[in-house]
Design a protein around this motif. Structure first.
Motif, short mmCIF file in Angstrom:
data_model
loop_
_atom_site.label_atom_id
_atom_site.label_comp_id
_atom_site.label_asym_id
_atom_site.label_seq_id
_atom_site.Cartn_x
_atom_site.Cartn_y
_atom_site.Cartn_z
N ALA A 147 0.82 -1.21 0.00
CA ALA A 147 0.00 0.00 0.00
C ALA A 147 0.85 1.26 0.00
O ALA A 147 0.56 2.22 -0.73
CB ALA A 147 -0.93 0.00 1.22
N VAL A 148 1.91 1.29 0.80
CA VAL A 148 2.78 2.48 0.85
C VAL A 148 3.34 2.77 -0.53
O VAL A 148 3.33 3.91 -1.01
CB VAL A 148 3.91 2.28 1.88
CG1 VAL A 148 4.93 3.41 1.77
CG2 VAL A 148 3.35 2.24 3.29
N GLN A 149 3.83 1.73 -1.21
CA GLN A 149 4.43 1.93 -2.53
C GLN A 149 3.40 2.36 -3.57
O GLN A 149 3.65 3.27 -4.38
CB GLN A 149 5.12 0.65 -2.99
CG GLN A 149 6.31 0.25 -2.15
CD GLN A 149 6.96 -1.02 -2.64
OE1 GLN A 149 7.67 -1.04 -3.64
NE2 GLN A 149 6.68 -2.11 -1.94
N LEU A 150 2.23 1.71 -3.57
CA LEU A 150 1.20 2.03 -4.57
C LEU A 150 0.62 3.42 -4.33
O LEU A 150 0.31 4.14 -5.28
CB LEU A 150 0.10 0.97 -4.54
CG LEU A 150 0.55 -0.45 -4.94
CD1 LEU A 150 -0.57 -1.45 -4.70
CD2 LEU A 150 1.01 -0.49 -6.40
N LEU A 151 0.47 3.80 -3.06
CA LEU A 151 -0.03 5.15 -2.75
C LEU A 151 0.99 6.20 -3.15
O LEU A 151 0.63 7.25 -3.71
CB LEU A 151 -0.33 5.25 -1.25
CG LEU A 151 -1.58 4.50 -0.77
CD1 LEU A 151 -1.57 4.36 0.75
CD2 LEU A 151 -2.84 5.22 -1.23
N ALA A 152 2.27 5.96 -2.86
CA ALA A 152 3.31 6.90 -3.25
C ALA A 152 3.36 7.05 -4.77
O ALA A 152 3.55 8.15 -5.30
CB ALA A 152 4.66 6.44 -2.71
N ASP A 153 3.16 5.93 -5.47
CA ASP A 153 3.15 5.97 -6.94
C ASP A 153 1.99 6.82 -7.46
O ASP A 153 2.11 7.47 -8.51
CB ASP A 153 3.06 4.54 -7.47
CG ASP A 153 3.09 4.48 -8.99
OD1 ASP A 153 4.05 5.00 -9.59
OD2 ASP A 153 2.15 3.92 -9.58
N HIS A 183 17.96 -4.40 3.79
CA HIS A 183 16.92 -5.34 4.23
C HIS A 183 16.84 -6.46 3.21
O HIS A 183 16.93 -6.24 2.02
CB HIS A 183 15.57 -4.62 4.34
CG HIS A 183 14.52 -5.48 4.96
ND1 HIS A 183 13.74 -6.33 4.25
CD2 HIS A 183 14.16 -5.62 6.26
CE1 HIS A 183 12.91 -6.97 5.07
NE2 HIS A 183 13.15 -6.56 6.27
N THR A 184 16.66 -7.66 3.71
CA THR A 184 16.61 -8.82 2.83
C THR A 184 15.61 -8.63 1.70
O THR A 184 14.45 -8.35 1.93
CB THR A 184 16.22 -10.07 3.64
OG1 THR A 184 17.15 -10.22 4.72
CG2 THR A 184 16.25 -11.31 2.78
N GLY A 185 16.07 -8.80 0.47
CA GLY A 185 15.17 -8.76 -0.67
C GLY A 185 14.75 -7.36 -1.09
O GLY A 185 13.92 -7.21 -1.97
N LEU A 186 15.32 -6.33 -0.49
CA LEU A 186 14.89 -4.98 -0.83
C LEU A 186 16.11 -4.08 -0.96
O LEU A 186 16.99 -4.09 -0.11
CB LEU A 186 13.95 -4.42 0.25
CG LEU A 186 13.22 -3.13 -0.13
CD1 LEU A 186 12.10 -3.45 -1.11
CD2 LEU A 186 12.64 -2.46 1.09
N VAL A 187 16.19 -3.28 -2.00
CA VAL A 187 17.32 -2.38 -2.20
C VAL A 187 16.88 -0.94 -2.27
O VAL A 187 17.64 -0.06 -2.63
CB VAL A 187 18.10 -2.73 -3.50
CG1 VAL A 187 18.76 -4.09 -3.34
CG2 VAL A 187 17.18 -2.72 -4.71
N ARG A 188 15.62 -0.66 -1.95
CA ARG A 188 15.13 0.70 -1.97
C ARG A 188 14.06 0.86 -0.90
O ARG A 188 13.46 -0.12 -0.46
CB ARG A 188 14.54 1.06 -3.33
CG ARG A 188 13.41 0.15 -3.75
CD ARG A 188 12.97 0.39 -5.19
NE ARG A 188 12.22 1.62 -5.32
CZ ARG A 188 10.92 1.72 -5.13
NH1 ARG A 188 10.24 0.66 -4.77
NH2 ARG A 188 10.29 2.86 -5.31
N GLY A 189 13.86 2.07 -0.45
CA GLY A 189 12.80 2.31 0.51
C GLY A 189 11.44 2.23 -0.14
O GLY A 189 11.32 2.06 -1.35
N LEU A 190 10.42 2.36 0.65
CA LEU A 190 9.06 2.20 0.15
C LEU A 190 8.42 3.50 -0.30
O LEU A 190 7.39 3.49 -0.96
CB LEU A 190 8.18 1.54 1.21
CG LEU A 190 8.65 0.17 1.71
CD1 LEU A 190 7.65 -0.39 2.70
CD2 LEU A 190 8.86 -0.79 0.55
#
Length: 330
Positions: free
Chosen positions: A160-166, A191-198
């Motif tokens: 939700a954070v990513q889709l809302l920011a988009d 963080h495991t599996g993530l290279v960018r913030g949300l």
């Protein structure tokens, strides 16, 4: 598979017949899947009323799992969208993804994997995300609105954070101290599996402050973990604000409050049902391909340790998604 309701230990690996491939179906050799809150609830038959849908005394679906990524093994008559050998991912509302083979309609929630992405990375891209997207769309959230997301590091909340920011919404994320870096802007996050913030604009550390005492006012409060209430969050909402929840609440009050609050014409409650159309998976696929959405992965387990995965998910401590590797990547 499992043949009864109960704790994680009822799940076991066994041989079952391969799923049939009917007209319009594709059969997928599953390389990766996930264990999520939906799997846990249906496996346990809790809350009890869900058994009206899943089977009153014995479960109808013996093979759980709704997210998958893999390779098309064969196609049925009339299939035009996919061919044998295609890499695909998607969401199976009728379960069956905790298996080596899964049959799903070509018109269901299935899409081609964007080029260059490992199957294990896209397997967790649909369950939490399609719930989040469904809620965002049914609530009519748009760019420029102020939205608070409670539970911003779960499967639904992180999507939700990513889709809302988009969309261009101004996002305030609520999470624990250990994960405040994860939900911030677009810098690198260890963080495991993530290279960018949300992409959240603001972060409230729930271990240091009560988010319901925040001085800001919001168009929308999105409770992605179902652990709050309209009563607690009312002071946060603007006069015509909207409280979104993913849970019925301790007294199932959120099944009734949407009607009551709509009639009151003030702050409203919504418990949206999911949208399960091909357009949803295509929307997510486009954002995965462009890098605007990436599912957060907490842990990965081999298929033979799926019981341990269930146990971990039920601790309530997972961040994002738990991936099950059915076929190890080469």
């Amino acid at each position: 598979m499992r043949t009864t309701y109960g704790p994680p230990e009822i799940v076991h690996l066994t041989d079952v017949p391969a799923p049939q491939v009917g007209p319009g179906d594709v059969r997928v050799a599953v390389h990766a899947t996930t264990v999520n809150r939906t799997d846990c609830g249906v496996r346990a038959g809790h809350p009890f009323f869900i058994r009206a849908l899943t089977g009153l005394f014995r479960p109808r679906a013996t093979v759980l799992g709704n997210e998958f990524a893999g390779v098309v093994e064969s196609v049925g008559p009339g299939v035009r969208r996919f061919s044998a050998g295609d890499r695909v991912f998607g969401y199976s509302p009728r379960f069956g993804a905790h298996a080596e083979l899964l049959s799903i309609s070509q018109d269901g929630l299935v899409a081609a994997v964007p080029a260059g992405l490992p199957l294990e990375d896209v397997a967790p891209a649909t369950e939490g995300a399609h719930y989040a997207l469904s809620i965002i769309r049914k609530a009519g959230i748009s760019g420029g609105q102020d939205v608070l997301v409670n539970g911003a590091t779960g499967a639904i909340g992180s999507a939700a954070v990513q889709l809302l920011a988009d969309l261009g919404a101004r996002v305030t994320a609520v999470c624990g101290t250990a994960h405040t870096g994860l939900v911030r802007g677009l810098g690198a996050v260890p963080h495991t599996g993530l290279v960018r913030g949300l992409g959240a604009d603001r972060v409230i550390d729930r271990d240091k402050a009560d988010f319901t005492k925040d001085g800001h006012h919001y168009d929308v409060v999105f409770d992605a973990v179902g652990k709050s209430s309209i009563g607690r969050c009312r002071p946060l909402l603007k006069p015509r604000g909207l409280y979104l929840t993913t849970d019925l609440g301790p007294w199932s009050q959120n099944a009734v409050l949407p009607v009551v609050t709509r009639l009151a014409r003030g702050r409203r409650v919504m418990l949206p049902t999911p949208i399960e159309t091909p357009q949803v998976i295509e929307y997510l696929c486009e954002r995965i391909a462009s890098g605007r959405f990436r599912p957060v992965v907490d842990r990965r387990y081999p298929f033979g340790q799926i019981v341990e995965a269930y146990r971990y998910v039920e601790t309530g401590q997972k961040v994002g998604n738990v991936v099950i590797t059915v076929v190890p990547p080469r």
